[in-house]
Design a protein around this motif. Sequence first.
Motif, PDB file in Angstrom:
ATOM      1  N   MET A   1       0.282  -1.088  -0.098  1.00  0.00           N
ATOM      2  CA  MET A   1      -0.198   0.339  -0.126  1.00  0.00           C
ATOM      3  C   MET A   1       0.658   1.089   0.029  1.00  0.00           C
ATOM      4  N   LEU A   2       0.568   2.028  -0.480  1.00  0.00           N
ATOM      5  CA  LEU A   2       1.225   3.890  -0.808  1.00  0.00           C
ATOM      6  C   LEU A   2       0.408   4.363   0.066  1.00  0.00           C
ATOM      7  N   ILE A   3       1.083   4.995   1.029  1.00  0.00           N
ATOM      8  CA  ILE A   3       0.416   5.974   2.266  1.00  0.00           C
ATOM      9  C   ILE A   3       1.267   7.384   2.883  1.00  0.00           C
ATOM     10  N   VAL A   4      -0.088   8.466   1.992  1.00  0.00           N
ATOM     11  CA  VAL A   4       0.563   9.606   2.318  1.00  0.00           C
ATOM     12  C   VAL A   4      -0.054  10.446   3.079  1.00  0.00           C
ATOM     13  N   ASP A   5       1.093  11.224   3.631  1.00  0.00           N
ATOM     14  CA  ASP A   5       1.181  11.999   4.784  1.00  0.00           C
ATOM     15  C   ASP A   5       0.141  13.436   4.408  1.00  0.00           C
ATOM     16  N   GLY A   6      -1.180  13.476   3.902  1.00  0.00           N
ATOM     17  CA  GLY A   6      -1.646  13.887   3.523  1.00  0.00           C
ATOM     18  C   GLY A   6      -1.346  15.759   3.503  1.00  0.00           C
ATOM     19  N   ASP A   7      -1.651  16.421   4.712  1.00  0.00           N
ATOM     20  CA  ASP A   7      -1.360  17.981   5.089  1.00  0.00           C
ATOM     21  C   ASP A   7      -0.174  18.614   4.324  1.00  0.00           C
ATOM     22  N   GLY A   8      -0.778  18.663   3.175  1.00  0.00           N
ATOM     23  CA  GLY A   8       0.266  19.662   2.663  1.00  0.00           C
ATOM     24  C   GLY A   8       1.356  18.914   2.048  1.00  0.00           C
ATOM     25  N   PHE A  21      -1.279   2.190 -11.149  1.00  0.00           N
ATOM     26  CA  PHE A  21      -0.066   2.250 -12.835  1.00  0.00           C
ATOM     27  C   PHE A  21       0.272   0.240 -12.484  1.00  0.00           C
ATOM     28  N   PHE A  22       0.829   0.287 -10.959  1.00  0.00           N
ATOM     29  CA  PHE A  22       0.832  -0.321  -9.725  1.00  0.00           C
ATOM     30  C   PHE A  22       0.324  -1.686  -9.168  1.00  0.00           C
ATOM     31  N   GLN A  23      -0.902  -0.778  -9.410  1.00  0.00           N
ATOM     32  CA  GLN A  23      -2.536  -1.578  -8.866  1.00  0.00           C
ATOM     33  C   GLN A  23      -1.938  -1.978  -7.655  1.00  0.00           C
ATOM     34  N   LEU A  24      -1.626  -0.414  -6.766  1.00  0.00           N
ATOM     35  CA  LEU A  24      -1.345  -0.543  -5.294  1.00  0.00           C
ATOM     36  C   LEU A  24      -2.652   0.766  -4.959  1.00  0.00           C
ATOM     37  N   PRO A  25      -3.445  -0.136  -4.113  1.00  0.00           N
ATOM     38  CA  PRO A  25      -3.914   1.160  -3.200  1.00  0.00           C
ATOM     39  C   PRO A  25      -3.292   1.779  -2.313  1.00  0.00           C
ATOM     40  N   TYR A  40     -11.995  10.240  -6.469  1.00  0.00           N
ATOM     41  CA  TYR A  40     -11.472   9.401  -6.430  1.00  0.00           C
ATOM     42  C   TYR A  40     -11.697   7.728  -7.151  1.00  0.00           C
ATOM     43  N   PRO A  41     -10.177   7.452  -7.984  1.00  0.00           N
ATOM     44  CA  PRO A  41     -10.575   6.695  -7.916  1.00  0.00           C
ATOM     45  C   PRO A  41     -10.592   4.854  -7.327  1.00  0.00           C
ATOM     46  N   ASP A  42     -11.886   3.516  -7.392  1.00  0.00           N
ATOM     47  CA  ASP A  42     -11.989   2.624  -6.032  1.00  0.00           C
ATOM     48  C   ASP A  42     -10.959   2.907  -5.526  1.00  0.00           C
ATOM     49  N   PHE A  43      -9.387   2.841  -6.202  1.00  0.00           N
ATOM     50  CA  PHE A  43      -8.212   1.338  -4.845  1.00  0.00           C
ATOM     51  C   PHE A  43      -7.428   3.561  -3.962  1.00  0.00           C
ATOM     52  N   VAL A  44      -8.417   4.466  -4.663  1.00  0.00           N
ATOM     53  CA  VAL A  44      -7.507   5.907  -3.444  1.00  0.00           C
ATOM     54  C   VAL A  44      -8.819   6.039  -1.655  1.00  0.00           C
ATOM     55  N   ARG A  45      -8.264   5.533  -1.242  1.00  0.00           N
ATOM     56  CA  ARG A  45      -9.501   6.011   0.195  1.00  0.00           C
ATOM     57  C   ARG A  45      -8.388   7.403   1.244  1.00  0.00           C
ATOM     58  N   PHE A  46      -9.181   7.493   1.172  1.00  0.00           N
ATOM     59  CA  PHE A  46      -8.837   9.008   2.652  1.00  0.00           C
ATOM     60  C   PHE A  46      -9.492   8.777   3.845  1.00  0.00           C
ATOM     61  N   ILE A  47      -8.644   9.005   5.163  1.00  0.00           N
ATOM     62  CA  ILE A  47      -8.965   9.265   6.381  1.00  0.00           C
ATOM     63  C   ILE A  47      -8.535  10.259   6.744  1.00  0.00           C
ATOM     64  N   TYR A  48      -9.732  11.323   7.076  1.00  0.00           N
ATOM     65  CA  TYR A  48      -9.787  12.219   7.853  1.00  0.00           C
ATOM     66  C   TYR A  48      -9.665  11.935   9.286  1.00  0.00           C
ATOM     67  N   HIS A  65       1.912  -1.147   7.834  1.00  0.00           N
ATOM     68  CA  HIS A  65       2.721  -2.723   7.766  1.00  0.00           C
ATOM     69  C   HIS A  65       3.422  -2.570   7.710  1.00  0.00           C
ATOM     70  N   ALA A  66       4.751  -3.897   7.171  1.00  0.00           N
ATOM     71  CA  ALA A  66       5.322  -3.785   6.571  1.00  0.00           C
ATOM     72  C   ALA A  66       5.423  -3.541   5.542  1.00  0.00           C
ATOM     73  N   GLY A  67       6.488  -4.034   4.018  1.00  0.00           N
ATOM     74  CA  GLY A  67       6.619  -3.112   3.472  1.00  0.00           C
ATOM     75  C   GLY A  67       5.295  -1.848   2.571  1.00  0.00           C
ATOM     76  N   ASP A  68       5.014  -1.378   3.366  1.00  0.00           N
ATOM     77  CA  ASP A  68       3.984  -0.648   2.815  1.00  0.00           C
ATOM     78  C   ASP A  68       5.178   0.718   2.449  1.00  0.00           C
ATOM     79  N   ILE A  69       4.745   1.570   1.877  1.00  0.00           N
ATOM     80  CA  ILE A  69       5.362   3.067   1.629  1.00  0.00           C
ATOM     81  C   ILE A  69       4.315   4.109   2.078  1.00  0.00           C
ATOM     82  N   LEU A  70       4.934   5.042   2.585  1.00  0.00           N
ATOM     83  CA  LEU A  70       5.205   6.581   3.122  1.00  0.00           C
ATOM     84  C   LEU A  70       5.310   7.326   2.774  1.00  0.00           C
ATOM     85  N   ILE A  71       4.188   8.553   2.027  1.00  0.00           N
ATOM     86  CA  ILE A  71       4.963   9.346   1.435  1.00  0.00           C
ATOM     87  C   ILE A  71       5.462  10.727   2.755  1.00  0.00           C
ATOM     88  N   THR A  72       5.869  11.160   3.541  1.00  0.00           N
ATOM     89  CA  THR A  72       5.454  12.201   4.755  1.00  0.00           C
ATOM     90  C   THR A  72       7.123  13.351   4.288  1.00  0.00           C
TER      91      THR A  72
END
Length: 146
Positions: A1-8, A21-25, A40-48, A65-72
């Motif tokens: 899973m790709l996780i984005v620290d979304g604020d800013g 492209f890589f079929q990752l949530p 947004y497409p179904d593979f994109v989920r937001f948590i507010y 979780h292990a193996g996830d990628i975080l952008i922050t």
Amino acid sequence: MLIVDGDGSPVKEEVIRLGEFFQLPVLIVTSVDHYTTKEYPDFVRFIYVDKGADSADYQIVKEIHAGDILITQDYGLASLVLPKKARVFHHSGKEYLPETIDFLLTQRYLGTQMRKSGKRTKGPKAFTKDDRQAFFEQLKKVLQEP
């Protein structure tokens, strides 16, 4: 899973394109201040999360979780998820590593102390189209790794 620290985060759209492209949530965690009605497409989920300095961070630590990628761009958050065996990237494309995170945290602390004592420090430079493309290419390269 790709996780984005979304604020800013300036690279949400790039992460979504790579997720498709890589079929990752893709999970974007952001405060209610940044609520969007954009579809947004179904593979994109937001948590507010509630407003608050660390609300998004705590939610990300809970979700990752292990193996996830975080952008922050948050060194503190990076230091909390690296022990969970997740990979963590700044929106510049640079990867936070267990062997360098303590140095980054120390730099952040010293910068804070300097500002508290009245000294001026430089802020981040403006994020450019070239920076956005460099991030995209770096994350794409990482996602192509075996």
